[in-house]
Write an enzyme that holds these catalytic residues in place. Sequence first.
Site, PDB file in Angstrom:
ATOM      1  N   GLY A 239       1.337  -1.328   0.075  1.00  0.00           N
ATOM      2  CA  GLY A 239       0.036  -0.576   0.108  1.00  0.00           C
ATOM      3  C   GLY A 239       0.626   1.232   0.139  1.00  0.00           C
ATOM      4  O   GLY A 239      -0.130   2.556  -0.138  1.00  0.00           O
ATOM      5  N   PRO A 274       4.663  -5.395  -0.256  1.00  0.00           N
ATOM      6  CA  PRO A 274       4.398  -3.767  -1.287  1.00  0.00           C
ATOM      7  C   PRO A 274       4.128  -4.398  -2.857  1.00  0.00           C
ATOM      8  O   PRO A 274       5.499  -5.923  -3.127  1.00  0.00           O
ATOM      9  CB  PRO A 274       5.714  -2.978  -1.423  1.00  0.00           C
ATOM     10  CG  PRO A 274       6.481  -4.322  -0.749  1.00  0.00           C
ATOM     11  CD  PRO A 274       5.702  -5.457  -0.243  1.00  0.00           C
ATOM     12  N   GLY A 275       3.715  -3.274  -3.871  1.00  0.00           N
ATOM     13  CA  GLY A 275       3.066  -3.899  -5.460  1.00  0.00           C
ATOM     14  C   GLY A 275       4.219  -2.833  -6.167  1.00  0.00           C
ATOM     15  O   GLY A 275       4.585  -2.618  -6.986  1.00  0.00           O
ATOM     16  N   ARG A 276       3.071  -1.652  -6.395  1.00  0.00           N
ATOM     17  CA  ARG A 276       3.316  -0.151  -7.333  1.00  0.00           C
ATOM     18  C   ARG A 276       4.613  -0.033  -5.931  1.00  0.00           C
ATOM     19  O   ARG A 276       5.065   0.562  -7.324  1.00  0.00           O
ATOM     20  CB  ARG A 276       1.782   0.497  -5.822  1.00  0.00           C
ATOM     21  CG  ARG A 276       2.302   1.771  -6.820  1.00  0.00           C
ATOM     22  CD  ARG A 276       0.401   2.757  -6.306  1.00  0.00           C
ATOM     23  NE  ARG A 276      -0.234   1.897  -5.736  1.00  0.00           N
ATOM     24  CZ  ARG A 276      -1.838   1.769  -7.288  1.00  0.00           C
ATOM     25  NH1 ARG A 276      -1.498   2.333  -8.164  1.00  0.00           N
ATOM     26  NH2 ARG A 276      -2.867   1.749  -6.398  1.00  0.00           N
ATOM     27  N   CYS A 342     -14.241   2.630 -28.505  1.00  0.00           N
ATOM     28  CA  CYS A 342     -15.211   3.134 -28.353  1.00  0.00           C
ATOM     29  C   CYS A 342     -15.948   3.106 -27.135  1.00  0.00           C
ATOM     30  O   CYS A 342     -16.905   2.439 -27.045  1.00  0.00           O
ATOM     31  CB  CYS A 342     -15.908   2.757 -29.232  1.00  0.00           C
ATOM     32  SG  CYS A 342     -15.820   1.662 -30.574  1.00  0.00           S
TER      33      CYS A 342
HETATM   34  C1  LIG Z   1      -2.731  -5.094  -3.860  1.00  0.00           C
HETATM   35  C2  LIG Z   1      -2.654  -5.728  -2.607  1.00  0.00           C
HETATM   36  C3  LIG Z   1      -1.080  -5.562  -1.920  1.00  0.00           C
HETATM   37  C4  LIG Z   1      -0.523  -4.183  -3.047  1.00  0.00           C
HETATM   38  O1  LIG Z   1      -0.598  -3.181  -2.952  1.00  0.00           O
HETATM   39  P1  LIG Z   1      -0.029  -1.785  -2.918  1.00  0.00           P
HETATM   40  O2  LIG Z   1      -0.562  -1.130  -3.402  1.00  0.00           O
HETATM   41  O3  LIG Z   1       0.156  -2.766  -4.578  1.00  0.00           O
HETATM   42  O4  LIG Z   1       1.613  -2.633  -2.892  1.00  0.00           O
HETATM   43  C5  LIG Z   1      -0.625  -6.347  -0.830  1.00  0.00           C
HETATM   44  N1  LIG Z   1      -1.473  -7.333   0.097  1.00  0.00           N
HETATM   45  C6  LIG Z   1      -2.238  -7.655  -0.396  1.00  0.00           C
HETATM   46  C7  LIG Z   1      -3.682  -8.390   0.337  1.00  0.00           C
HETATM   47  C8  LIG Z   1      -3.121  -7.078  -1.595  1.00  0.00           C
HETATM   48  O5  LIG Z   1      -4.338  -6.853  -2.049  1.00  0.00           O
END
Ligand SMILES: *Cc1c(COP(=O)(O)O)cnc(C)c1O
Length: 412
Positions: A239, A274-276, A342
């Site tokens: 997050g 973390p992803g984003r 479209c």
């Molecule tokens: C989507 C998600 C993440 C990653 O969130 P980011 O905002 O991309 O860091 C981590 N844990 C869970 C359970 C998620 O659903």
Amino acid sequence: MDYFEYRDGQLWAEEVRVADLVEQYGTPLYVYSARTLARHFTAFDAALDGLDHLICFSVKANSNLSLLRQLGELGAGMDIVSGGELYRVLKAGVDPHKVVFSGVGKQDHEIREALTADILMFNVESSQELERIGRIAEKMQTVACISIRINPDVDPQTHPYISTGLKKNKFGMDMLEATGAYLMAKRHAFLEPVGMDCHIGSQLTQIGPFVEALEKLLTFVDRLGSSGVTIHYLDLGGGLGITYHDELPPLPADLGKAIAETVGRRELTIILEPGRAIAGNAGILVTRVIFTKKTPVKHFVIVDAAMNDLVRPSLYGAYHRIREVHPRGREPMKVDVVGPICESTDFLAQDRLLPGLAVGEALAVFSAGAYGFTMSSQYNSRPRAAEVRVDGDHAILARRRETYDDLIALEE
Ligand SMILES: *Cc1c(COP(=O)(O)O)cnc(C)c1O
């Protein structure tokens, strides 16, 4: 910090000219920087240096095998939300003992697949799911390690579509229900409660909500301890936000420091998902101008990337910085950058100041490395974009562009 930079008047991905990639691979094109990805992962890893920890990359942000492989080699674990993501992670050679499985709707076959792979733990989101995992583990005569996802009722102060830790959201359990779930798991011969987790939302730009959630979880960990349930893994989810426009999110180091101070001397392995913050600014989407069009009220720039390639602007009204690959100092004007699809929601930017652009000219859409390609579709029967991974002066095709045959390959 990322390694997409303007030098000698044009955009580079590390040591490769983006214009050369456009020439070689065409557009729309996702370009990833391996060095940026490594830098961001390492920043998280270093941020928790003083604590036992595991950084589990959130695979749904970017699931390209070459990126997963790179992160796995750097020591990353993975946070998955489906059997498909588990399949990718195993194919990428990631250690299954570093995999956590989140999600509110795990299906039986996915639970079996994860037990077979012997993942670190399931982040369980409901009592029914816990019972289901227990039953499947018993049938397979194996023990499932579980963590309960707590809904801490904390406002992450982000976009409502990406808030996940409020009472009204579908995720996790409240502490009362979770207490029952932990005690049930402790009695169960095929369940072992080892962790606790939460994930309160995405694109957070303040530390406060993380600390608030962590404090609530730690109080609960302590209370469970006195009921004989020992928590070893505390997973705070992902997050952490990134700079798309002018946001100033905390650094991983700030988050790490706040976590260390709050956790104190407790013997816990801290997990982050973390992803984003790892992948977002490690990727750009490159597109070319098909036409420019002037109506009585608007100027449109019609490009060859669309909402099927990058849906975030349409879905969340998200801002992505857009610039020419080869800036030429022209006068800016207000334009909408739109795709060929479209739908009136098919835009990458609205009322954006950009120079008068020429047909055929390449544009870079920044911060597209997370929730870009993974959210893409074939809507309007548009083959998905190609993905290229740049490492130093070396570029490899990480996923080839889909063809028309790919569009119909699974149909009768
Ligand atoms: C989507 C998600 C993440 C990653 O969130 P980011 O905002 O991309 O860091 C981590 N844990 C869970 C359970 C998620 O659903």
